[in-house]
Each structure stands twice: as structure tokens, then as C-alpha cells.
Design a protein around this motif. Structure first.
Motif, PDB file in Angstrom:
ATOM      1  N   HIS A 290       0.643  -1.228  -0.028  1.00  0.00           N
ATOM      2  CA  HIS A 290       0.393   0.013   0.215  1.00  0.00           C
ATOM      3  C   HIS A 290       0.835   1.335  -0.159  1.00  0.00           C
ATOM      4  O   HIS A 290       1.935   0.954  -0.018  1.00  0.00           O
ATOM      5  N   PHE A 291       0.244   2.464  -0.058  1.00  0.00           N
ATOM      6  CA  PHE A 291       1.448   3.737  -0.052  1.00  0.00           C
ATOM      7  C   PHE A 291       1.060   4.262   1.065  1.00  0.00           C
ATOM      8  O   PHE A 291      -0.826   4.097   1.477  1.00  0.00           O
ATOM      9  N   ASP A 292       1.614   5.003   1.639  1.00  0.00           N
ATOM     10  CA  ASP A 292       1.505   5.916   3.037  1.00  0.00           C
ATOM     11  C   ASP A 292       2.287   7.068   1.885  1.00  0.00           C
ATOM     12  O   ASP A 292       3.478   7.664   1.258  1.00  0.00           O
ATOM     13  N   LEU A 293       1.011   8.035   2.701  1.00  0.00           N
ATOM     14  CA  LEU A 293       1.224   9.597   2.279  1.00  0.00           C
ATOM     15  C   LEU A 293       1.405  10.363   3.246  1.00  0.00           C
ATOM     16  O   LEU A 293       0.591  10.032   4.788  1.00  0.00           O
ATOM     17  N   THR A 294       2.228  10.937   2.843  1.00  0.00           N
ATOM     18  CA  THR A 294       2.744  11.988   4.095  1.00  0.00           C
ATOM     19  C   THR A 294       2.303  13.460   3.480  1.00  0.00           C
ATOM     20  O   THR A 294       2.733  14.171   2.657  1.00  0.00           O
ATOM     21  N   PRO A 295       1.614  13.958   4.581  1.00  0.00           N
ATOM     22  CA  PRO A 295       0.871  15.666   4.336  1.00  0.00           C
ATOM     23  C   PRO A 295       1.338  16.704   5.601  1.00  0.00           C
ATOM     24  O   PRO A 295       2.411  16.294   6.120  1.00  0.00           O
ATOM     25  N   ASP A 296       1.143  17.758   4.611  1.00  0.00           N
ATOM     26  CA  ASP A 296       1.456  19.011   5.505  1.00  0.00           C
ATOM     27  C   ASP A 296       0.290  18.944   6.501  1.00  0.00           C
ATOM     28  O   ASP A 296       0.889  19.636   7.839  1.00  0.00           O
TER      29      ASP A 296
ATOM     30  N   VAL B 197      -2.211   8.268   5.619  1.00  0.00           N
ATOM     31  CA  VAL B 197      -2.446   9.455   5.445  1.00  0.00           C
ATOM     32  C   VAL B 197      -1.920   9.455   6.861  1.00  0.00           C
ATOM     33  O   VAL B 197      -1.740   8.612   8.231  1.00  0.00           O
ATOM     34  N   LEU B 198      -0.301   9.916   6.724  1.00  0.00           N
ATOM     35  CA  LEU B 198       0.343   9.589   8.205  1.00  0.00           C
ATOM     36  C   LEU B 198      -0.026  10.703   9.007  1.00  0.00           C
ATOM     37  O   LEU B 198      -0.552  11.715   8.468  1.00  0.00           O
ATOM     38  N   SER B 199       0.907  10.672   9.772  1.00  0.00           N
ATOM     39  CA  SER B 199       0.338  12.647  11.281  1.00  0.00           C
ATOM     40  C   SER B 199       1.191  13.416  10.407  1.00  0.00           C
ATOM     41  O   SER B 199       0.913  14.429  11.056  1.00  0.00           O
ATOM     42  N   GLY B 200       2.465  13.519   9.482  1.00  0.00           N
ATOM     43  CA  GLY B 200       2.224  14.708   8.661  1.00  0.00           C
ATOM     44  C   GLY B 200       3.743  15.137   8.733  1.00  0.00           C
ATOM     45  O   GLY B 200       4.697  14.412   9.281  1.00  0.00           O
ATOM     46  N   GLN B 201       4.488  16.054   8.334  1.00  0.00           N
ATOM     47  CA  GLN B 201       5.733  16.295   7.982  1.00  0.00           C
ATOM     48  C   GLN B 201       6.776  17.054   9.720  1.00  0.00           C
ATOM     49  O   GLN B 201       7.647  16.375   9.615  1.00  0.00           O
ATOM     50  N   GLY B 202       4.903  17.143  10.204  1.00  0.00           N
ATOM     51  CA  GLY B 202       6.031  18.383  11.600  1.00  0.00           C
ATOM     52  C   GLY B 202       6.398  17.599  12.636  1.00  0.00           C
ATOM     53  O   GLY B 202       7.479  17.538  13.204  1.00  0.00           O
TER      54      GLY B 202
END
Length: 114
Positions: free
Chosen positions: A64-70, A109-114
Motif C-alpha cells: 500500500h501507499f503511505d502519504l505524508t501530508p503537510d 495518511v501519516l501524521s504529517g511532516q511536522g
């Protein structure tokens, strides 16, 4: 090593609809080839190639794909508005959100870049 990853192939019952959906999600341009396959052109590679298959998806993805959002909340809301749905694959309470595309393919959708 003498190999590089050129494409990720995604099986689809409706190639045009699923590729169009992912093109909207990722903001990547789509091109249809002479065979009717649709390629999403990634700016950083690899490209995603959508291939028509007669069978529907029945079990959990093996990859599967893991996407890293802002911003995870904003992105999850946007994806749900585009037609994604929340799914439970046994992940429990985690920092990532598991969604499925319109054909049921799970992605995170990962927890973000921060």
C-alpha cells in the motif's frame, strides 16, 4: 545495483476513473497510452501505471501507499470529500489514518511532516 523502480502498477476495474481520482489526489498529470492504460507522471518517480483487470478487489492489499501530508486533518478531509472512505485493517489506535480509494485499495495518511 543495476535496477531502478520505473513504475508502480495498479490494477483497476475502471482504469480511467481510478487514475483520474489518483491524479486529483496527487496532482500528477495522467496520460492514456495506445493500450488504454493510464500513466500518472510523478515529478520525482516512479510513475504509476493503471491497468485494467476483470476482477474486483476482495482482500486487503499486500502492498500500500503511505502519504505524508503537510496537515493530516486537512488532507484526510479533502480525500474523504473526493470519495475516499475510512477503513479498518486492524490497525488499532495509531497516528496514521487508513483510507481506501474508490475501488477499495487501502492507503495511509501519516501524521504529517511536522
Amino acid at each position: 545495483m543495476g535496477l531502478r523502480l520505473a513504475q508502480v502498477c495498479v490494477d483497476a476495474a475502471d482504469v480511467d476513473a481510478l487514475a483520474r481520482w489518483w491524479s486529483e489526489v496527487l496532482g500528477w498529470p495522467a496520460e492514456t497510452d495506445e493500450d488504454g492504460d493510464v500513466c500518472l507522471r510523478s515529478p520525482t518517480g516512479p510513475d504509476w501505471l493503471f491497468l485494467e483487470v476483470p476482477d474486483r478487489k476482495v482482500v486487503k492489499n499486500r502492498i500500500h501507499f503511505d502519504l505524508t501530508p503537510d496537515d493530516q486533518t486537512v488532507e484526510v478531509d479533502r480525500l474523504l470529500a473526493l470519495g475516499a472512505r475510512r477503513v479498518d485493517v486492524g490497525q488499532g489506535d495509531q497516528s496514521w489514518v487508513v483510507l481506501a480509494d474508490p475501488e477499495g485499495n487501502e492507503f495511509c495518511v501519516l501524521s504529517g511532516q511536522g
